[in-house]
Write an enzyme that holds these catalytic residues in place. Structure first.
Site, PDB file in Angstrom:
ATOM      1  N   SER A  95     -31.315 -19.941  32.923  1.00 56.84           N
ATOM      2  CA  SER A  95     -32.366 -20.326  33.856  1.00 56.84           C
ATOM      3  C   SER A  95     -32.057 -21.695  34.433  1.00 56.84           C
ATOM      4  O   SER A  95     -31.133 -22.376  34.006  1.00 56.84           O
ATOM      5  CB  SER A  95     -33.706 -20.376  33.131  1.00 56.84           C
ATOM      6  N   LYS A  96     -32.881 -22.067  35.395  1.00 56.79           N
ATOM      7  CA  LYS A  96     -32.687 -23.362  36.061  1.00 56.79           C
ATOM      8  C   LYS A  96     -32.596 -24.499  35.046  1.00 56.79           C
ATOM      9  O   LYS A  96     -31.877 -25.461  35.253  1.00 56.79           O
ATOM     10  CB  LYS A  96     -33.877 -23.627  36.990  1.00 56.79           C
ATOM     11  N   ARG A  97     -33.341 -24.361  33.958  1.00 57.08           N
ATOM     12  CA  ARG A  97     -33.379 -25.436  32.972  1.00 57.08           C
ATOM     13  C   ARG A  97     -32.012 -25.752  32.366  1.00 57.08           C
ATOM     14  O   ARG A  97     -31.754 -26.860  31.946  1.00 57.08           O
ATOM     15  CB  ARG A  97     -34.394 -25.121  31.871  1.00 57.08           C
TER      16      ARG A  97
END
Ligand code: GLU
Length: 488
Positions: free
Chosen positions: A255-257
């Site tokens: 994910s973006k994280r």
């Protein structure tokens, strides 16, 4: 056999994620491996999710990655338009939807928001899913026409029977059979007149002669509904290849994280396009041979989609870094220099021979930003402890180092030629006069001029870079530092 035609069909909703690029790459490789065509189609029917500038990112990324499309919005191949919002203008989706209505495979639905909200919802895979109750299927032809004439807002839904089952085939997962009762009567045409992705992808893949569809396995659960559409039209469905999930190191969906989920982020972090493409090719696919470094042309030659795996692929940044380092080592020096120069310059304020620095770090770094930690000592010797002069293998101690440095300073003061070769000769002469091992001298000199355990070059290479004045200043400072520490 039909000519192989694949498509990358992104929705312009933001950055290009690693998963998107993998789909594009595999589609490209399948087409090129078979001498077929790779097409770009922009799926922009979800106007709410449209992000300004996202289409440009798609073009830029494909071009940078070398995934040149044979057809697309900017390259007509006779199957255009290649943007769904433009395709819509010809009425293509509505026409096909009406054909399904005529065949009883779809129906008009006039239910308003309140009614839909009152319907039962189910939680499926953590998402709230509403199953439509076929309320409008019972409307007579006349009632439908009346509603349409009155301008009542409507959608068109797929009519999926309550009984029986639907089977579709995926190249990796095999035959998948689903009970029809589990399938929702999904919307084909929305109230704004736009087709849903679910409908448009079927119509477009068929009318654009697509033979192989590669996409993330989040579409697996919708595939039976697509299969029913193909069957309802009497069309042959393309070969489906649903790709495994890409996870981060903790086996969670990338994910973006994680900070490296998109192509742009990776490039900004200093990765090479070729390495990223090479690495992404291996996220779920493996060649027959035990080898990992492939150019795009080699991937085209080797890519056999039957070797794609079903198990989740872990995005391992450590592995990608290693691979990037291999690309840097193999890179032509001039090209390397051009790319490395800004990273080197960023670390320095004083004048240095940048080419020499580049040559030193080339085989030692994995990504360009690593350069900083390798050359930080050039500007200034960092704080270090005199215990560093004690090296078991070199048989050195702070005391032996002090003696060596003190003896060498006058020799090096007298020396004019500060080239690596000349300096090396001088130190070697000193070594043989003293009757000691090389490291006994090189280690203290290198420590004195760098203050570091690890440096991108040997003692004399570093002195050549620093020049006479700076080298001597550092040797003298080291002597003072050693004296102070031994006294204390
Ligand atoms: N527009 C869809 C997406 O971006 C494409 C999925 C597909 O390849 O069919 O996810």
């Amino acid at each position: 056999m039909n000519k192989v035609r694949t498509r990358y069909a992104p929705s312009p909703t933001g950055k290009m994620h690693v998963g998107n690029l993998r789909s594009a790459l595999y589609e490209f490789l399948i087409a090129k491996h078979a001498g077929g065509d790779f097409m770009l189609r922009i799926e922009d029917t979800d106007q709410e999710r449209f992000v300004e500038g996202a289409t440009e990112i798609i073009y830029r990324t494909l071009e940078q990655a070398g995934l040149q499309h044979d057809e697309g919005p900017d390259k007509d191949g006779g199957f255009g338009p290649y943007v769904q919002s433009e395709r819509m203008k010809s009425g293509i989706y509505m026409d096909y939807a009406k054909k399904l209505v005529e065949r009883g495979e779809a129906y008009y639905c006039f239910c308003d928001k309140e009614r839909l909200e009152s319907l039962k919802t189910e939680i499926v895979e953590g998402k709230e899913i509403m199953m439509y109750d076929k309320h409008c299927l019972s409307l007579t032809k006349e009632e439908v026409e009346e509603n349409l004439a009155a301008g009542k807002p409507f959608v068109i839904r797929q009519n999926i029977p309550m009984e029986g089952s639907t089977t579709f085939h995926d190249e990796l997962y095999g035959d998948i059979r689903v009970e029809n009762a589990e399938l929702d009567d999904m919307i084909l045409i929305k109230s704004d007149g736009y087709p849903t992705y679910n409908f448009a992808n079927v119509v477009d893949d068929h009318t654009m002669n697509i033979t192989h569809v590669v996409r993330g396995n989040e579409y697996l659960s919708s595939a039976p509904k697509y299969q029913r559409l193909y069957d309802a039209f009497g069309w042959e469905s393309p070969v489906y290849i649903h790709l495994p999930l890409i996870t981060d190191e903790n086996h969670k969906k990338l994910s973006k994280r994680s900070g490296h989920a998109s192509f742009e982020e990776l490039i900004e972090q200093g990765f090479l396009t070729e390495a990223v493409v090479n690495y992404i090719a291996l996220l779920g696919w493996s060649p027959e041979e035990n080898r990992e470094i492939f150019t795009l042309d080699e991937l085209i030659e080797k890519f056999d989609y039957h070797r794609i795996s079903k198990s989740p692929a872990v995005f391992d940044i450590v592995k990608l870094k290693w691979m990037n380092g291999e690309y840097l080592k193999a890179m032509d020096f001039a090209e390397f220099y051009e790319m490395a120069e800004p990273y080197i310059k960023k670390c320095l304020t004083k004048d240095f021979d940048l080419k020499k620095i580049a040559a030193m770090v080339k085989t030692r770094i994995e990504i360009f930003p690593d350069i900083a930690e390798h050359i930080d000592f050039l500007e200034e010797v960092p704080e270090y402890d005199c215990t560093m002069y004690a090296h078991k293998k070199m048989k050195t101690t702070p005391e032996s180092s002090l003696e060596v440095l003190k003896e060498l300073i006058p020799v090096l003061e007298a020396q004019e030629d500060y080239s690596n070769d000349a300096l090396y000769e001088t130190l070697c002469n000193y070594v043989s006069d003293k009757g000691c091992k090389n490291g006994y001298v090189m280690w203290p000199v290198r420590t004195a001029v760098s203050g570091k355990q690890m440096t991108p070059g040997g003692a004399t290479e570093l002195m050549e870079l620093l020049g006479k004045e700076e080298s001597l200043a550092r040797l003298r400072a080291a002597v003072a530092k050693l004296e102070a520490s031994i006294e204390a």
